[in-house]
Design an enzyme around this catalytic site. Structure first.
Site, mmCIF file in Angstrom:
data_model
loop_
_atom_site.group_PDB
_atom_site.id
_atom_site.type_symbol
_atom_site.label_atom_id
_atom_site.label_comp_id
_atom_site.label_asym_id
_atom_site.label_seq_id
_atom_site.Cartn_x
_atom_site.Cartn_y
_atom_site.Cartn_z
ATOM 1 C CB VAL A 71 -0.988 0.042 1.332
ATOM 2 C CG1 VAL A 71 -1.810 1.205 1.344
ATOM 3 C CG2 VAL A 71 -1.972 -1.696 1.025
ATOM 4 C CG ASN A 127 6.097 1.620 10.212
ATOM 5 O OD1 ASN A 127 6.995 0.877 9.954
ATOM 6 N ND2 ASN A 127 5.265 1.594 9.597
ATOM 7 C CB CYS A 130 6.823 0.297 6.006
ATOM 8 S SG CYS A 130 5.597 -0.020 4.994
ATOM 9 N N GLY A 265 -3.736 -8.669 12.817
ATOM 10 C CA GLY A 265 -3.443 -7.611 11.837
ATOM 11 C C GLY A 265 -4.469 -8.266 11.033
#
Length: 303
Positions: A71, A127, A130, A265
């Protein structure tokens, strides 16, 4: 009644079940399927300093026992979050945690500083892992020095609970965990998605527009369990476990391996009410085995 409450640094959770960033929207999207206030915490989708369009389509692919996503942290930026999203979620009766990402250290620092001013956001999840962005993201999380550098910089402007999300795409995840612990992290969460790819053999082309993407779902659980177990022994700060959790039994395995809390998740896409079932299942497990508190099983793996 068994006691399900747990702590992540100074953050009090009514139970150890959290939802993973990017799989639960901003929480409100799931309100029709479950009582979201029952959750220990909701980690909202990744937030960056500036708006991001994300990667071109196609950016999701089903794989055996899991899925790939690329994404690319699509979101409208932290200012939009503060002005439009925060007023809608600030009174949800659970901990709301913002997942913060960036392309450079200054991006992380500015975004964390803005989130720090929001009274009803008690924690952020940094984060640094990623795999779906070309700049920043995983680049910080695969090297102990760069991981410590970004955490130390954010720690200077952020005075609430700081969770750092770790990448599994490393040789020794405990090195990274110890580095961010030393730089001021209150907790680590792991694992983020594993780097993978899918190919359309008929077309002789990659399925994802980015060629590679992050793999999640039940297929990654054995790797995640191993890394949580190793990390929990290597650091003194609380560990949050995630990766392929689809049932209460899965969650309990992570707790036994040393996790103080867990995140659900990919399973949210399959069963939007899975988190409530996991909470109830953990309580049932404790009662059946004669435990009075969740604390009695955290790190209780017999080896």
């Amino acid at each position: 009644m068994v006691q399900l409450n747990t702590k992540i640094g100074s953050l009090e959770l009514k139970n150890p079940v959290m939802t993973a960033s990017g799989t639960f929207g901003y929480g409100t999207e799931y309100a029709d399927f479950m009582d979201i206030s029952r959750l220990g915490a909701i980690i909202v989708k990744g937030t960056t300093l500036n708006p991001r369009q994300g990667n071109p389509y196609p950016r999701m692919a089903e794989t055996p026992s899991g899925m790939l996503n690329a994404v690319g942290l699509q979101n409208k930026g932290v200012d939009y979050f503060v002005d439009h999203i925060y007023p809608e979620i600030e009174k949800i009766q659970t901990n709301i945690i913002v997942n913060v990402s960036g392309s450079c250290i200054d991006d992380y620092v500015q975004t964390a500083g803005i989130i720090n001013t929001l009274d009803d956001i008690p924690a952020i999840e940094l984060n640094i892992s990623c795999p779906n962005v070309k700049q920043g993201g995983m680049a910080f999380g695969v090297n102990p020095e760069s991981a410590a550098q970004v955490v130390a910089a954010v720690r200077k402007v952020y005075d609430k609970t700081l969770i750092v999300k770790l990448s599994p795409n490393v040789t020794d995840i405990t090195e990274i965990a110890r580095a961010v612990e030393g730089a001021g992290a209150d907790s680590v969460s792991l694992i983020n998605t594993m780097l993978g790819m899918a190919i359309d053999a008929e077309k002789r082309k990659p399925i994802l527009s980015t060629i590679t993407g992050g793999m999640s779902g039940p297929a990654v659980k054995p790797v995640a369990l191993r890394m949580v177990w190793q990390t929990a022994k290597a650091v003194k700060i609380p560990v949050i476990g995630l990766g392929g959790i689809c049932s209460a039994t899965d969650a309990i395995e992570f707790l036994l391996a040393g996790a103080s809390a867990v995140q659900i998740g990919t399973a949210n896409f399959i069963d939007p009410s899975i988190s409530e079932k996991v909470i109830d299942g953990i309580a049932d497990y404790l009662e059946r085995h004669g435990f009075s508190s969740i604390q009695e099983i955290i790190g209780a793996l017999q080896v």
